[in-house]
Design a protein around this motif. Structure first.
Motif, PDB file in Angstrom:
ATOM      1  N   SER A 252       0.813  -1.220   0.000  1.00  0.00           N
ATOM      2  CA  SER A 252       0.000   0.000   0.000  1.00  0.00           C
ATOM      3  C   SER A 252       0.846   1.269   0.000  1.00  0.00           C
ATOM      4  O   SER A 252       0.355   2.342  -0.376  1.00  0.00           O
ATOM      5  N   THR A 253       2.089   1.171   0.419  1.00  0.00           N
ATOM      6  CA  THR A 253       2.956   2.344   0.379  1.00  0.00           C
ATOM      7  C   THR A 253       3.425   2.652  -1.042  1.00  0.00           C
ATOM      8  O   THR A 253       3.874   3.780  -1.316  1.00  0.00           O
ATOM      9  N   ARG A 254       3.292   1.671  -1.954  1.00  0.00           N
ATOM     10  CA  ARG A 254       3.793   1.849  -3.320  1.00  0.00           C
ATOM     11  C   ARG A 254       2.692   1.836  -4.368  1.00  0.00           C
ATOM     12  O   ARG A 254       2.923   2.275  -5.499  1.00  0.00           O
ATOM     13  N   ALA A 255       1.509   1.312  -4.022  1.00  0.00           N
ATOM     14  CA  ALA A 255       0.442   1.189  -5.011  1.00  0.00           C
ATOM     15  C   ALA A 255      -0.078   2.566  -5.424  1.00  0.00           C
ATOM     16  O   ALA A 255      -0.048   3.529  -4.651  1.00  0.00           O
ATOM     17  N   ARG A 256      -0.583   2.671  -6.663  1.00  0.00           N
ATOM     18  CA  ARG A 256      -1.074   3.945  -7.176  1.00  0.00           C
ATOM     19  C   ARG A 256      -2.415   4.327  -6.543  1.00  0.00           C
ATOM     20  O   ARG A 256      -2.645   5.480  -6.202  1.00  0.00           O
ATOM     21  N   ASN A 257      -3.312   3.362  -6.437  1.00  0.00           N
ATOM     22  CA  ASN A 257      -4.629   3.614  -5.838  1.00  0.00           C
ATOM     23  C   ASN A 257      -4.912   2.564  -4.763  1.00  0.00           C
ATOM     24  O   ASN A 257      -5.745   1.677  -4.962  1.00  0.00           O
ATOM     25  N   PRO A 258      -4.221   2.628  -3.626  1.00  0.00           N
ATOM     26  CA  PRO A 258      -4.391   1.582  -2.615  1.00  0.00           C
ATOM     27  C   PRO A 258      -5.744   1.662  -1.919  1.00  0.00           C
ATOM     28  O   PRO A 258      -6.330   2.744  -1.796  1.00  0.00           O
ATOM     29  N   MET A 259      -6.238   0.516  -1.467  1.00  0.00           N
ATOM     30  CA  MET A 259      -7.497   0.471  -0.727  1.00  0.00           C
ATOM     31  C   MET A 259      -7.402   1.287   0.556  1.00  0.00           C
ATOM     32  O   MET A 259      -8.346   1.983   0.941  1.00  0.00           O
ATOM     33  N   LEU A 260      -6.279   1.215   1.242  1.00  0.00           N
ATOM     34  CA  LEU A 260      -6.043   1.993   2.457  1.00  0.00           C
ATOM     35  C   LEU A 260      -4.692   2.690   2.323  1.00  0.00           C
ATOM     36  O   LEU A 260      -3.652   2.090   2.586  1.00  0.00           O
ATOM     37  N   PRO A 261      -4.684   3.949   1.891  1.00  0.00           N
ATOM     38  CA  PRO A 261      -3.416   4.666   1.752  1.00  0.00           C
ATOM     39  C   PRO A 261      -2.692   4.773   3.094  1.00  0.00           C
ATOM     40  O   PRO A 261      -3.242   5.273   4.072  1.00  0.00           O
ATOM     41  N   MET A 262      -1.465   4.272   3.127  1.00  0.00           N
ATOM     42  CA  MET A 262      -0.712   4.298   4.381  1.00  0.00           C
ATOM     43  C   MET A 262      -0.403   5.724   4.836  1.00  0.00           C
ATOM     44  O   MET A 262      -0.173   5.967   6.026  1.00  0.00           O
ATOM     45  N   ARG A 263      -0.446   6.674   3.901  1.00  0.00           N
ATOM     46  CA  ARG A 263      -0.174   8.058   4.295  1.00  0.00           C
ATOM     47  C   ARG A 263      -1.222   8.606   5.256  1.00  0.00           C
ATOM     48  O   ARG A 263      -0.973   9.578   5.956  1.00  0.00           O
ATOM     49  N   LEU A 264      -2.411   7.963   5.299  1.00  0.00           N
ATOM     50  CA  LEU A 264      -3.417   8.417   6.252  1.00  0.00           C
ATOM     51  C   LEU A 264      -2.912   8.306   7.686  1.00  0.00           C
ATOM     52  O   LEU A 264      -3.280   9.096   8.551  1.00  0.00           O
ATOM     53  N   PHE A 265      -2.056   7.307   7.938  1.00  0.00           N
ATOM     54  CA  PHE A 265      -1.557   7.095   9.291  1.00  0.00           C
ATOM     55  C   PHE A 265      -0.474   8.106   9.665  1.00  0.00           C
ATOM     56  O   PHE A 265      -0.028   8.128  10.811  1.00  0.00           O
ATOM     57  N   ARG A 266      -0.049   8.925   8.705  1.00  0.00           N
ATOM     58  CA  ARG A 266       0.847  10.021   9.070  1.00  0.00           C
ATOM     59  C   ARG A 266       0.102  11.071   9.883  1.00  0.00           C
ATOM     60  O   ARG A 266       0.723  11.871  10.581  1.00  0.00           O
ATOM     61  N   SER A 267      -1.212  11.101   9.734  1.00  0.00           N
ATOM     62  CA  SER A 267      -2.031  12.010  10.538  1.00  0.00           C
ATOM     63  C   SER A 267      -2.117  11.473  11.962  1.00  0.00           C
ATOM     64  O   SER A 267      -2.571  10.351  12.193  1.00  0.00           O
ATOM     65  N   ARG A 268      -1.694  12.263  12.933  1.00  0.00           N
ATOM     66  CA  ARG A 268      -1.788  11.839  14.328  1.00  0.00           C
ATOM     67  C   ARG A 268      -3.236  11.627  14.734  1.00  0.00           C
ATOM     68  O   ARG A 268      -3.534  10.755  15.563  1.00  0.00           O
ATOM     69  N   ALA A 269      -4.143  12.394  14.142  1.00  0.00           N
ATOM     70  CA  ALA A 269      -5.560  12.230  14.476  1.00  0.00           C
ATOM     71  C   ALA A 269      -6.052  10.855  14.026  1.00  0.00           C
ATOM     72  O   ALA A 269      -6.695  10.131  14.788  1.00  0.00           O
ATOM     73  N   PHE A 270      -5.762  10.472  12.781  1.00  0.00           N
ATOM     74  CA  PHE A 270      -6.226   9.193  12.247  1.00  0.00           C
ATOM     75  C   PHE A 270      -5.569   8.027  12.976  1.00  0.00           C
ATOM     76  O   PHE A 270      -6.232   7.067  13.384  1.00  0.00           O
ATOM     77  N   ALA A 271      -4.242   8.106  13.164  1.00  0.00           N
ATOM     78  CA  ALA A 271      -3.536   7.020  13.845  1.00  0.00           C
ATOM     79  C   ALA A 271      -3.968   6.907  15.301  1.00  0.00           C
ATOM     80  O   ALA A 271      -4.194   5.802  15.819  1.00  0.00           O
ATOM     81  N   GLY A 272      -4.124   8.044  15.977  1.00  0.00           N
ATOM     82  CA  GLY A 272      -4.468   8.016  17.392  1.00  0.00           C
ATOM     83  C   GLY A 272      -5.859   7.483  17.656  1.00  0.00           C
ATOM     84  O   GLY A 272      -6.062   6.651  18.551  1.00  0.00           O
ATOM     85  N   VAL A 273      -6.842   7.914  16.871  1.00  0.00           N
ATOM     86  CA  VAL A 273      -8.212   7.464  17.118  1.00  0.00           C
ATOM     87  C   VAL A 273      -8.377   5.994  16.761  1.00  0.00           C
ATOM     88  O   VAL A 273      -9.144   5.263  17.402  1.00  0.00           O
ATOM     89  N   ASN A 274      -7.644   5.504  15.757  1.00  0.00           N
ATOM     90  CA  ASN A 274      -7.742   4.084  15.425  1.00  0.00           C
ATOM     91  C   ASN A 274      -7.077   3.208  16.484  1.00  0.00           C
ATOM     92  O   ASN A 274      -7.592   2.140  16.818  1.00  0.00           O
ATOM     93  N   ALA A 275      -5.949   3.651  17.032  1.00  0.00           N
ATOM     94  CA  ALA A 275      -5.328   2.904  18.124  1.00  0.00           C
ATOM     95  C   ALA A 275      -6.244   2.888  19.344  1.00  0.00           C
ATOM     96  O   ALA A 275      -6.419   1.851  20.001  1.00  0.00           O
TER      97      ALA A 275
END
Length: 490
Positions: A252-275
């Protein structure tokens, strides 16, 4: 159709209809997580099979639900969220009828697995459809009600299942979904507006890697307490699942249109609420699973009596979650979610300290109330944080990922806490049950407290931010990978 067009088309009560439809659909899907647990003895009496077989009536649903959630969200984004919501609701309703009419244990397990497929398509789309229908300034309250209904469903599953089994028959835990589903289908078709996500092609390799990885992990978790954690099948499933998930992340870090873009987890809000969500469901699911058995098996309450005595916990979201939604609009979701998780942890910790083989209800009540308030404060703002941490076109992806992590957390909670219970105690007597229950609930409290710490990692809302909401305007860059501008978050 864009998010703005969807909102325009749902004026004149459309937001209220969307809230009712998505809340009831979410209630049905969430309820079926634990609704079977108190009905297992009656099911075994009618259909036969060992308790080992009957456990799959719980696990089959959890398994398909968890592993297909992100795929269901991706299908909705690609082909239309209302359209796929109707498909998922139809599958879920039909499978519920099949489960009620099951002639044997194998056909019941198969119907439960199909139920999970329908729920996986339907559940993540409830939140994106609600977001599209409700104006930004009112989403806090809407998320609060949606979260309250879903929280009540998860927590009241044993009560509903036990009451229907005790007073009517176990089949009615499944028949209950049929009239609800049949009523929702025309309402959803007429009252919900269609909306789409990015329009990117389906990510088939990513879907296979994520689904296979989650299948291995969840399968290993639900089989671990039965087959033993060192069994070859359990270890193979866990290691293979973990390897596939690592492959999914790398892909997903390399795919052009990934199902779950790993860059979303760069957001502290997205990563924190999911954890925080994963840890919350881990501690909560496992605790409810064991405490429901404690009230019946040790204290001698009937399923209905036990459920009524848990109402200060399970019913609290209906009272507090809408208020929590309003609070999150005013001060941001981060402090509300963190407070809720710490209160939930305090309630579980209190229960772990006072539970005995003959504990009175008055002694347990403070812990139940604390847990209920904490759970209610978590649900509504957590939903808002997930949806506001990503761009509008990626809300389906975000919702699917969050729901998948919740389900994995629930399966992990039941597995881990049941293992602790079995290692420290057992079902031989009331005292041995309590000996196993207390350390298990204490671990649940610690895990939920870790979720509170994860929630504190979410950035505080800037004073210039608006109310809880996803961005009101669509990103100008169409490809998913091109969306790099920061979005409002709490």
């Amino acid at each position: 159709m864009s998010q703005q067009e969807a909102r325009r088309n749902t004026r004149g009560g459309g937001a209220a209809w969307a809230l009712v439809i998505t809340s009831v659909a979410g209630f049905m899907a969430a309820l079926d997580n634990l609704v079977v647990t108190t009905a297992l003895p009656s099911i075994r009496e009618d259909l036969g099979g060992a308790l080992h077989d009957l456990e799959w009536t719980v696990s089959a649903y959890t398994l398909t639900f968890a592993v297909l959630l992100m795929f269901g969200a991706a299908l909705g984004d690609r082909f239309g969220r209302r359209r796929l919501f109707l498909v998922g609701l139809t599958v879920f309703t039909g499978a519920s009828a099949a489960a009620a009419m099951a002639p044997g244990i194998d056909s019941l397990i198969a119907a439960r697995a199909v139920q999970g497929v329908g729920a996986a398509i339907m559940m993540p789309l409830t939140l994106t459809l609600l977001t599209a229908a409700v104006p930004a300034e009112r989403r806090g309250m809407a998320y609060g009600i949606w979260g309250a209904v879903n929280g009540l469903a998860v927590a009241s599953g044993p009560l509903v299942g036990g009451s229907l089994t005790e007073h009517i028959s176990w089949q009615w835990i499944f028949w209950l979904n049929v009239p609800l589903g049949l009523a929702l289908l025309p309402l959803a078709r007429l009252r919900l507006a269609e909306s789409h996500g990015t329009g990117a092609p389906l990510d088939i390799p990513g879907t296979l890697l994520a689904s296979g990885g989650l299948f291995g992990i969840v399968y290993g978790l639900v089989r671990g307490p039965v087959d033993g954690w060192t069994g070859s099948v359990v270890l193979t499933a866990l290691f293979a699942g973990a390897a596939l998930l690592v492959g999914f992340v790398l892909y997903s870090t390399r795919a052009r249109n990934p199902m779950l873009p790993m860059r979303l987890f760069r957001s502290r809000a997205f990563a924190g609420v999911n954890a925080a969500s994963l840890l919350m469901f881990l501690g909560m699911f496992g605790s409810i699973f064991l405490l429901s058995q404690y009230m019946q098996g040790v204290l001698g309450y009937s399923p209905t009596e036990a459920g009524l005595r848990m109402l200060p916990w399970t019913g609290m979201p209906m009272l507090v979650a809408p208020i929590a939604g309003l609070l999150s609009d005013r001060i941001g979701g981060r402090p509300v979610v963190a407070t809720g998780l710490f209160l939930q942890a305090a309630g579980l910790g209190y229960l772990a300290s006072v539970i005995t083989a003959d504990a009175s209800y008055a002694v347990q009540l403070p812990g139940l109330i604390l847990s209920g308030i904490g759970m209610a404060l978590y649900f509504a703002p957590a939903s808002a944080l997930v949806m506001s941490s990503v761009a509008a076109k990626e809300q389906g992806i975000a919702s699917g990922a969050n729901n998948a992590l919740r389900e994995v957390g629930g399966a992990l909670g039941i597995a881990v806490m049941s293992s602790i219970f079995a290692a420290q105690g057992g079902y031989e007597s009331a005292q041995t049950f309590v000996d196993g229950l207390r350390p298990a609930i204490a671990v649940g409290a610690a895990v939920v407290a870790l979720g509170g710490i994860a929630a504190l990692a979410i950035p505080a809302r800037r004073r210039t931010d608006g109310p809880t909401a996803a961005p009101k305007t669509e990103p100008k860059t169409e490809p998913a990978l091109a969306t790099t501008a920061p979005t409002p978050h709490h």
